[in-house]
Design a protein around this motif. Sequence first.
Motif, PDB file in Angstrom:
ATOM      1  N   LYS A 272      47.535 -16.613   6.680  1.00 48.12           N
ATOM      2  CA  LYS A 272      47.921 -17.534   7.755  1.00 48.12           C
ATOM      3  C   LYS A 272      48.324 -18.895   7.193  1.00 48.12           C
ATOM      4  CE  LYS A 272      45.111 -15.545  11.452  1.00 48.12           C
ATOM      5  NZ  LYS A 272      43.964 -15.740  12.343  1.00 48.12           N
ATOM      6  N   LEU A 273      47.575 -19.356   6.195  1.00 49.28           N
ATOM      7  CA  LEU A 273      47.887 -20.649   5.579  1.00 49.28           C
ATOM      8  C   LEU A 273      49.232 -20.587   4.851  1.00 49.28           C
ATOM      9  CD1 LEU A 273      47.137 -23.542   4.910  1.00 49.28           C
ATOM     10  CD2 LEU A 273      45.777 -22.682   2.984  1.00 49.28           C
ATOM     11  N   ILE A 274      49.487 -19.496   4.148  1.00 46.80           N
ATOM     12  CA  ILE A 274      50.773 -19.335   3.464  1.00 46.80           C
ATOM     13  C   ILE A 274      51.911 -19.358   4.479  1.00 46.80           C
ATOM     14  CG2 ILE A 274      52.213 -17.677   2.178  1.00 46.80           C
ATOM     15  CD1 ILE A 274      49.631 -16.872   0.655  1.00 46.80           C
ATOM     16  N   THR A 275      51.743 -18.616   5.571  1.00 46.10           N
ATOM     17  CA  THR A 275      52.768 -18.562   6.623  1.00 46.10           C
ATOM     18  C   THR A 275      53.007 -19.956   7.201  1.00 46.10           C
ATOM     19  OG1 THR A 275      52.148 -16.303   7.151  1.00 46.10           O
ATOM     20  CG2 THR A 275      53.411 -17.499   8.805  1.00 46.10           C
TER      21      THR A 275
ATOM     22  N   GLU B  47      45.260  -9.239  -7.215  1.00 46.23           N
ATOM     23  CA  GLU B  47      46.035  -9.619  -6.040  1.00 46.23           C
ATOM     24  C   GLU B  47      45.522 -10.941  -5.471  1.00 46.23           C
ATOM     25  OE1 GLU B  47      46.519  -7.968  -1.529  1.00 46.23           O
ATOM     26  OE2 GLU B  47      46.550  -6.468  -3.132  1.00 46.23           O
ATOM     27  N   ARG B  48      44.218 -11.095  -5.446  1.00 47.28           N
ATOM     28  CA  ARG B  48      43.602 -12.322  -4.929  1.00 47.28           C
ATOM     29  C   ARG B  48      43.962 -13.524  -5.804  1.00 47.28           C
ATOM     30  NH1 ARG B  48      42.140 -15.130  -0.730  1.00 47.28           N
ATOM     31  NH2 ARG B  48      40.273 -16.334  -1.061  1.00 47.28           N
TER      32      ARG B  48
ATOM     33  N   CYS C 196      42.838 -28.037  -4.514  1.00 49.61           N
ATOM     34  CA  CYS C 196      43.419 -27.117  -3.535  1.00 49.61           C
ATOM     35  C   CYS C 196      43.121 -25.666  -3.920  1.00 49.61           C
ATOM     36  CB  CYS C 196      44.922 -27.329  -3.424  1.00 49.61           C
ATOM     37  SG  CYS C 196      45.364 -28.939  -2.733  1.00 49.61           S
ATOM     38  N   SER C 197      43.148 -25.366  -5.213  1.00 45.26           N
ATOM     39  CA  SER C 197      42.874 -23.996  -5.655  1.00 45.26           C
ATOM     40  C   SER C 197      41.432 -23.600  -5.354  1.00 45.26           C
ATOM     41  CB  SER C 197      43.164 -23.840  -7.145  1.00 45.26           C
ATOM     42  OG  SER C 197      42.344 -24.699  -7.906  1.00 45.26           O
TER      43      SER C 197
ATOM     44  N   LYS D 178      46.964 -18.534  -6.601  1.00 45.28           N
ATOM     45  CA  LYS D 178      47.954 -19.249  -7.415  1.00 45.28           C
ATOM     46  C   LYS D 178      49.162 -19.643  -6.561  1.00 45.28           C
ATOM     47  CE  LYS D 178      50.525 -19.002 -11.715  1.00 45.28           C
ATOM     48  NZ  LYS D 178      50.845 -18.229 -12.894  1.00 45.28           N
ATOM     49  N   TYR D 179      49.592 -18.733  -5.710  1.00 45.06           N
ATOM     50  CA  TYR D 179      50.725 -19.031  -4.826  1.00 45.06           C
ATOM     51  C   TYR D 179      50.371 -20.170  -3.861  1.00 45.06           C
ATOM     52  CZ  TYR D 179      54.644 -18.346  -1.648  1.00 45.06           C
ATOM     53  OH  TYR D 179      55.761 -18.528  -0.871  1.00 45.06           O
TER      54      TYR D 179
END
Length: 188
Positions: free
Chosen positions: A179-182, A123-124, A165-166, A129-130
Amino acid sequence: MSGFARDPKYYGDRLVYEPLERKWAGYHARHCGCERDWLEAHAVPAGFTVIPRGKTGYYGLVGPGLTEGVDEEKLTANALWEAVTGKPGTQTWHESVHITCRTPESEAALKEHYKQVYAPAQERRKQVKYLTTLAEKVGKERFDAEFARVVKGSDIAPRAPRQRCSTAAKRLTKERARKLITALVGQP
């Protein structure tokens, strides 16, 4: 690791000795030095039979003094040692038999166990990756700005100038990554 085994899936009901190729090739090179393959040059002529284990390249050996006509409570590899090196075996300890149960039920239980153990890491990896994909989409400048905002007040340092970035995303906690994804998805 070399050792005695019973594996119904690959060997039926036979007791086999699974040699570690590198280990036995080293014994052969050190003690014999004939520069031939130790299986073909010594093990097979001594009466041992090579049993392939599926398509993996692993195999088991059976034969007199090793797996045939022996007391399974007092197993040693002395017969193979003598065949490979030409010297009497001096193994004074007894080896146990590794038994592998490969029934459909046990394989399903093992698969489920591994799924539970490795699910959080998988999951991590998907989350990182996303985030990496989002960083490519929105650009590094925006990623850096949102990353700095999300890590503000924590012990996580902002992304270094040449850091991927990864790599930076891997340092985030699960909640801060969310939070960063949002933030990256929510703003144009």
